[in-house]
Design a protein around this motif. Structure first.
Motif, PDB file in Angstrom:
ATOM      1  N   LEU A   1     -52.455 121.421   5.318  1.00 37.18           N
ATOM      2  CA  LEU A   1     -52.862 120.268   4.506  1.00 37.18           C
ATOM      3  C   LEU A   1     -53.338 120.828   3.174  1.00 37.18           C
ATOM      4  O   LEU A   1     -54.109 121.792   3.157  1.00 37.18           O
ATOM      5  N   THR A   2     -52.891 120.266   2.083  1.00 37.61           N
ATOM      6  CA  THR A   2     -53.324 120.804   0.795  1.00 37.61           C
ATOM      7  C   THR A   2     -54.410 119.924   0.177  1.00 37.61           C
ATOM      8  O   THR A   2     -54.486 118.722   0.443  1.00 37.61           O
TER       9      THR A   2
ATOM     10  N   THR B   1     -59.752 127.192   6.367  1.00 43.00           N
ATOM     11  CA  THR B   1     -59.577 126.900   4.941  1.00 43.00           C
ATOM     12  C   THR B   1     -59.120 128.165   4.219  1.00 43.00           C
ATOM     13  O   THR B   1     -59.721 129.228   4.361  1.00 43.00           O
ATOM     14  N   ILE B   2     -58.043 128.005   3.470  1.00 40.53           N
ATOM     15  CA  ILE B   2     -57.559 129.095   2.626  1.00 40.53           C
ATOM     16  C   ILE B   2     -57.756 128.641   1.184  1.00 40.53           C
ATOM     17  O   ILE B   2     -57.409 127.505   0.839  1.00 40.53           O
ATOM     18  N   VAL B   3     -58.345 129.496   0.377  1.00 41.11           N
ATOM     19  CA  VAL B   3     -58.630 129.110  -1.008  1.00 41.11           C
ATOM     20  C   VAL B   3     -57.715 129.893  -1.950  1.00 41.11           C
ATOM     21  O   VAL B   3     -57.623 131.121  -1.856  1.00 41.11           O
ATOM     22  N   LEU B   4     -57.022 129.166  -2.815  1.00 41.52           N
ATOM     23  CA  LEU B   4     -56.206 129.811  -3.848  1.00 41.52           C
ATOM     24  C   LEU B   4     -56.974 129.761  -5.161  1.00 41.52           C
ATOM     25  O   LEU B   4     -57.405 128.685  -5.587  1.00 41.52           O
ATOM     26  N   TYR B   5     -57.154 130.903  -5.772  1.00 34.73           N
ATOM     27  CA  TYR B   5     -57.848 130.977  -7.057  1.00 34.73           C
ATOM     28  C   TYR B   5     -56.820 131.155  -8.170  1.00 34.73           C
ATOM     29  O   TYR B   5     -55.793 131.799  -7.979  1.00 34.73           O
ATOM     30  N   TYR B   6     -57.127 130.584  -9.300  1.00 32.54           N
ATOM     31  CA  TYR B   6     -56.245 130.746 -10.455  1.00 32.54           C
ATOM     32  C   TYR B   6     -57.190 130.880 -11.639  1.00 32.54           C
ATOM     33  O   TYR B   6     -57.576 129.901 -12.265  1.00 32.54           O
ATOM     34  N   THR B   7     -57.613 132.105 -11.879  1.00 32.70           N
ATOM     35  CA  THR B   7     -58.720 132.312 -12.813  1.00 32.70           C
ATOM     36  C   THR B   7     -58.305 133.139 -14.013  1.00 32.70           C
ATOM     37  O   THR B   7     -57.364 133.932 -13.953  1.00 32.70           O
ATOM     38  N   ARG B   8     -59.051 132.945 -15.075  1.00 33.43           N
ATOM     39  CA  ARG B   8     -58.764 133.679 -16.308  1.00 33.43           C
ATOM     40  C   ARG B   8     -59.543 134.965 -16.354  1.00 33.43           C
ATOM     41  O   ARG B   8     -60.719 135.004 -16.044  1.00 33.43           O
TER      42      ARG B   8
ATOM     43  N   GLY C   1     -51.429 123.980 -10.095  1.00 34.41           N
ATOM     44  CA  GLY C   1     -50.651 125.135 -10.553  1.00 34.41           C
ATOM     45  C   GLY C   1     -50.949 126.418  -9.804  1.00 34.41           C
ATOM     46  O   GLY C   1     -50.378 127.468 -10.096  1.00 34.41           O
ATOM     47  N   SER C   2     -51.832 126.347  -8.802  1.00 30.96           N
ATOM     48  CA  SER C   2     -52.194 127.589  -8.095  1.00 30.96           C
ATOM     49  C   SER C   2     -51.136 127.997  -7.071  1.00 30.96           C
ATOM     50  O   SER C   2     -51.122 129.159  -6.644  1.00 30.96           O
ATOM     51  N   GLY C   3     -50.276 127.081  -6.672  1.00 31.81           N
ATOM     52  CA  GLY C   3     -49.197 127.459  -5.748  1.00 31.81           C
ATOM     53  C   GLY C   3     -49.286 126.827  -4.373  1.00 31.81           C
ATOM     54  O   GLY C   3     -48.627 127.273  -3.435  1.00 31.81           O
ATOM     55  N   LYS C   4     -50.056 125.742  -4.244  1.00 27.03           N
ATOM     56  CA  LYS C   4     -50.230 125.101  -2.936  1.00 27.03           C
ATOM     57  C   LYS C   4     -48.928 124.537  -2.383  1.00 27.03           C
ATOM     58  O   LYS C   4     -48.604 124.720  -1.213  1.00 27.03           O
ATOM     59  N   THR C   5     -48.180 123.858  -3.253  1.00 22.73           N
ATOM     60  CA  THR C   5     -46.938 123.240  -2.793  1.00 22.73           C
ATOM     61  C   THR C   5     -45.916 124.311  -2.417  1.00 22.73           C
ATOM     62  O   THR C   5     -45.214 124.194  -1.412  1.00 22.73           O
ATOM     63  N   ILE C   6     -45.878 125.372  -3.212  1.00 26.57           N
ATOM     64  CA  ILE C   6     -44.950 126.468  -2.910  1.00 26.57           C
ATOM     65  C   ILE C   6     -45.335 127.115  -1.570  1.00 26.57           C
ATOM     66  O   ILE C   6     -44.484 127.348  -0.715  1.00 26.57           O
TER      67      ILE C   6
END
Ligand SMILES: Nc1ncnc2c1ncn2[C@@H]1O[C@H](COP(=O)(O)OP(=O)(O)O)[C@@H](O)[C@H]1O
Ligand SMILES: [Mg+2]
Length: 248
Positions: A173-174, A196-203, A36-41
């Motif tokens: 590459l995801t 490497t790119i890191v997507l965070y999805y934090t509360r 859900g962090s948005g990798k595919t998008i």
């Protein structure tokens, strides 16, 4: 002699300015993030921008979602995948249906069980047809599960990323990680890419915040900060001037 590496702009608002104009041309980069962090998008937006803004055809290798789902989901962002496929600007490899035992009437289908050679052959065939410049493998994680053994996975991924490079494709590459902030699932994916790119999805209290970090990108200067981004009706927008200060 100093050689400056050619760039491949993602066209994603706010992103390219974080890394001197874009990804390194003909290299691959890993995008790691939780579900859900948005990798595919991110990956698809990179291809669509390639087509619309730079006239560069793209290949999307879908191991997680059926191509028909992708076409439907992405129409929300105003991206007409089918039109680009008809124009030979986009090819989607269905590496999902056969894996789960469903028939597929897609033009490009990958066989099961996972076999690197057949995937590479398929990519080469597509390359003859559309002469792509960009590719997305979404995701490496399902290949890792299919192969199980991390050392074998690393070798097979290296074969794939090297092939993409030799074919003149700039690739994403995801990797789906379990913990926000992890850089790979199997501990090997980041070894076969140049960055490497890191997507965070934090509360944070009662909301979830999306942010992004260029963790590593060989051969270029890049931001070392963590930048917030949003997913909107037009896709991802990175707020390159803003930073996240809180612990993520
Ligand atoms: N039109 C939209 N507007 C805002 N957010 C959206 C929209 N479409 C999808 N999203 C967000 O994108 C998320 C899915 O992104 P996706 O790239 O599929 O994630 P991942 O591949 O990392 O699992 C959804 O959970 C949702 O929060
Ligand atoms: Mg995904």
């Amino acid at each position: 002699m100093k050689i400056s590496l050619e760039r491949c702009p993602t066209g994603i608002p706010g992103f390219d300015e974080l890394c001197d104009g874009g990804l390194i041309r003909d290299r691959s980069v890993l995008i790691a993030g939780p579900s859900g962090s948005g990798k595919t998008i991110f990956g698809m937006q990179f291809l669509i921008n390639g087509i619309e803004m730079y006239g560069e055809p793209g290949i999307f290798i879908a191991t997680e979602e059926r191509p028909q789902h992708l076409r439907e989901h992405f129409s929300v962002f105003g991206w007409d995948l089918e039109k680009f496929e008809d124009e030979n600007m986009l090819a989607i490899i269905d590496a999902t249906s056969t894996k789960i035992g469903l028939p597929s009437d897609e033009k490009y289908i990958d066989v099961r069980p996972f076999d690197t050679r057949s995937l590479i052959d398929q990519i080469i065939t597509i390359q003859d047809e559309i002469n792509a410049r960009r590719a997305v493998l979404d995701s490496t994680t399902s290949i890792g599960f299919a192969l199980q053994d991390p050392s074998k996975f690393r070798v097979e991924l290296l074969k794939i990323s090297t092939t993409l490079e030799v074919l003149g494709l700039t690739s994403i590459l995801t990797s789906e990680v379990v913990d926000s902030g992890a850089i790979s699932r199997f501990g090997v994916e980041n070894f076969v890419t140049e960055g490497t790119i890191v997507l965070y999805y934090t509360r944070s209290e009662n909301v979830r915040i999306r942010s992004l970090e260029i963790y590593k990108l060989r051969g270029t200067n890049h931001s070392r900060k963590i930048h917030p981004y949003d997913i909107t009706d037009e896709g991802i927008i990175v707020h390159s001037k803003e930073e996240i200060y809180t612990e993520v």
